[in-house]
Design a protein around this motif. Structure first.
Motif, PDB file in Angstrom:
ATOM      1  N   GLN A 176       0.833  -1.191   0.000  1.00  0.00           N
ATOM      2  CA  GLN A 176       0.000   0.000   0.000  1.00  0.00           C
ATOM      3  C   GLN A 176       0.876   1.252   0.000  1.00  0.00           C
ATOM      4  OE1 GLN A 176      -2.911  -0.841  -1.061  1.00  0.00           O
ATOM      5  NE2 GLN A 176      -4.037   0.279   0.494  1.00  0.00           N
ATOM      6  N   PRO A 177       0.536   2.256  -0.816  1.00  0.00           N
ATOM      7  CA  PRO A 177       1.320   3.492  -0.807  1.00  0.00           C
ATOM      8  C   PRO A 177       1.172   4.244   0.514  1.00  0.00           C
ATOM      9  CG  PRO A 177      -0.410   3.569  -2.487  1.00  0.00           C
ATOM     10  CD  PRO A 177      -0.503   2.251  -1.806  1.00  0.00           C
ATOM     11  N   LEU A 178       2.187   4.994   0.852  1.00  0.00           N
ATOM     12  CA  LEU A 178       2.165   5.781   2.085  1.00  0.00           C
ATOM     13  C   LEU A 178       1.356   7.055   1.887  1.00  0.00           C
ATOM     14  CD1 LEU A 178       5.949   5.474   2.971  1.00  0.00           C
ATOM     15  CD2 LEU A 178       4.081   4.477   4.259  1.00  0.00           C
ATOM     16  N   SER A 179       0.645   7.464   2.921  1.00  0.00           N
ATOM     17  CA  SER A 179      -0.078   8.736   2.871  1.00  0.00           C
ATOM     18  C   SER A 179       0.922   9.869   3.107  1.00  0.00           C
ATOM     19  CB  SER A 179      -1.170   8.767   3.937  1.00  0.00           C
ATOM     20  OG  SER A 179      -0.583   8.839   5.223  1.00  0.00           O
ATOM     21  N   ASP A 180       0.495  11.095   2.831  1.00  0.00           N
ATOM     22  CA  ASP A 180       1.377  12.248   3.046  1.00  0.00           C
ATOM     23  C   ASP A 180       1.755  12.383   4.519  1.00  0.00           C
ATOM     24  OD1 ASP A 180       1.591  12.981   0.405  1.00  0.00           O
ATOM     25  OD2 ASP A 180      -0.084  14.401   0.482  1.00  0.00           O
TER      26      ASP A 180
ATOM     27  N   TYR B 200      18.617   6.468   4.684  1.00  0.00           N
ATOM     28  CA  TYR B 200      17.878   5.940   5.828  1.00  0.00           C
ATOM     29  C   TYR B 200      16.455   5.543   5.425  1.00  0.00           C
ATOM     30  CZ  TYR B 200      15.828   5.825  10.528  1.00  0.00           C
ATOM     31  OH  TYR B 200      15.181   5.445  11.671  1.00  0.00           O
ATOM     32  N   LEU B 201      15.829   6.365   4.579  1.00  0.00           N
ATOM     33  CA  LEU B 201      14.433   6.146   4.222  1.00  0.00           C
ATOM     34  C   LEU B 201      14.209   5.128   3.106  1.00  0.00           C
ATOM     35  CD1 LEU B 201      12.931   9.742   4.311  1.00  0.00           C
ATOM     36  CD2 LEU B 201      12.402   7.855   5.824  1.00  0.00           C
ATOM     37  N   LYS B 202      15.145   5.007   2.184  1.00  0.00           N
ATOM     38  CA  LYS B 202      14.919   4.189   0.994  1.00  0.00           C
ATOM     39  C   LYS B 202      14.453   2.772   1.311  1.00  0.00           C
ATOM     40  CE  LYS B 202      16.698   2.963  -3.476  1.00  0.00           C
ATOM     41  NZ  LYS B 202      17.743   3.097  -4.444  1.00  0.00           N
ATOM     42  N   PRO B 203      15.102   2.031   2.221  1.00  0.00           N
ATOM     43  CA  PRO B 203      14.610   0.673   2.473  1.00  0.00           C
ATOM     44  C   PRO B 203      13.219   0.636   3.120  1.00  0.00           C
ATOM     45  CG  PRO B 203      16.631   1.120   3.744  1.00  0.00           C
ATOM     46  CD  PRO B 203      16.324   2.329   2.943  1.00  0.00           C
ATOM     47  N   LYS B 204      12.844   1.712   3.804  1.00  0.00           N
ATOM     48  CA  LYS B 204      11.558   1.745   4.493  1.00  0.00           C
ATOM     49  C   LYS B 204      10.387   2.094   3.570  1.00  0.00           C
ATOM     50  CE  LYS B 204      13.618   2.893   8.854  1.00  0.00           C
ATOM     51  NZ  LYS B 204      13.361   3.366  10.168  1.00  0.00           N
ATOM     52  N   VAL B 205      10.680   2.811   2.493  1.00  0.00           N
ATOM     53  CA  VAL B 205       9.600   3.287   1.632  1.00  0.00           C
ATOM     54  C   VAL B 205       9.629   2.672   0.237  1.00  0.00           C
ATOM     55  CG1 VAL B 205       9.430   5.477   2.867  1.00  0.00           C
ATOM     56  CG2 VAL B 205      10.872   5.318   0.843  1.00  0.00           C
ATOM     57  N   GLN B 206      10.570   1.777  -0.032  1.00  0.00           N
ATOM     58  CA  GLN B 206      10.713   1.178  -1.362  1.00  0.00           C
ATOM     59  C   GLN B 206       9.394   0.558  -1.821  1.00  0.00           C
ATOM     60  OE1 GLN B 206      13.803   1.135  -3.136  1.00  0.00           O
ATOM     61  NE2 GLN B 206      12.465   0.610  -4.817  1.00  0.00           N
ATOM     62  N   GLY B 207       8.939   0.992  -2.979  1.00  0.00           N
ATOM     63  CA  GLY B 207       7.705   0.455  -3.532  1.00  0.00           C
ATOM     64  C   GLY B 207       6.440   1.070  -2.965  1.00  0.00           C
ATOM     65  N   ARG B 208       6.583   1.959  -1.989  1.00  0.00           N
ATOM     66  CA  ARG B 208       5.402   2.529  -1.354  1.00  0.00           C
ATOM     67  C   ARG B 208       5.225   4.008  -1.641  1.00  0.00           C
ATOM     68  NH1 ARG B 208       5.078   0.936   4.713  1.00  0.00           N
ATOM     69  NH2 ARG B 208       2.905   1.484   4.344  1.00  0.00           N
ATOM     70  N   THR B 209       6.224   4.621  -2.312  1.00  0.00           N
ATOM     71  CA  THR B 209       6.126   6.027  -2.688  1.00  0.00           C
ATOM     72  C   THR B 209       7.057   6.292  -3.853  1.00  0.00           C
ATOM     73  OG1 THR B 209       6.113   8.299  -1.849  1.00  0.00           O
ATOM     74  CG2 THR B 209       7.925   6.907  -1.135  1.00  0.00           C
ATOM     75  N   ASP B 210       6.800   7.388  -4.552  1.00  0.00           N
ATOM     76  CA  ASP B 210       7.661   7.807  -5.646  1.00  0.00           C
ATOM     77  C   ASP B 210       8.914   8.441  -5.046  1.00  0.00           C
ATOM     78  OD1 ASP B 210       8.605   8.618  -8.172  1.00  0.00           O
ATOM     79  OD2 ASP B 210       7.597  10.558  -7.967  1.00  0.00           O
TER      80      ASP B 210
END
Length: 148
Positions: A92-96, A124-134
């Motif tokens: 699921q994509p992350l909300s703002d 720091y953020l890339k592994p946490k948000v991969q595939g969930r945000t642009d």
């Protein structure tokens, strides 16, 4: 390897249902994954598979935009249909709000204070948000936050 297994199971289901668009898209995704495994002689983790699927979505979105500009609505709609299939395998994509919270957490954890710390925060953020945000949009939000 759960994501690859999900793709293979969905491929079988698409074959049974005779869903040509879904089957073709899943085959392309599995081929891209297999190509990466062969090129690098490794077995891909779910994170690496997510990165490949995210890249495929971005490629198709770019292609659809180019087809729209060229007036080829038929090809653009095909690309968009493929995006829908690929996105069904992404988290699921992350909300703002969630994204802003993660950026704040990353800045606190890395001690980021200015633009010179952009790489630290992204790393720091890339592994946490991969595939969930642009990632481009994320980069813009981080820049805006670091400049504030």
């Amino acid at each position: 390897m759960a994501l690859i297994d999900d793709l293979k199971n969905a491929q079988k289901d698409a074959m049974r249902a005779k869903d040509k668009v879904k089957l073709g898209t899943i085959r392309m995704a599995l081929a891209a994954i297999k190509q990466k495994e062969i090129d690098e002689q490794i077995s891909l983790t779910d994170d690496a598979v997510l990165a490949i699927l995210t890249k495929m979505v971005k490629q198709r979105a770019d292609a659809a935009a180019q087809y729209d500009q060229a007036g080829r609505d038929d090809l653009a709609s095909t690309e968009r249909a493929e995006i829908v299939v690929i996105e069904s395998f992404l988290p699921q994509p992350l909300s703002d709000d969630e994204l802003s919270e993660l950026i704040e957490d990353a800045m606190t954890s890395t001690g980021a204070t200015g633009m010179q710390d952009m790489g630290k925060v992204m790393g720091y953020l890339k592994p946490k948000v991969q595939g969930r945000t642009d990632m481009g949009a994320l980069s813009g939000k981080i820049k805006a936050r670091l400049n504030a």
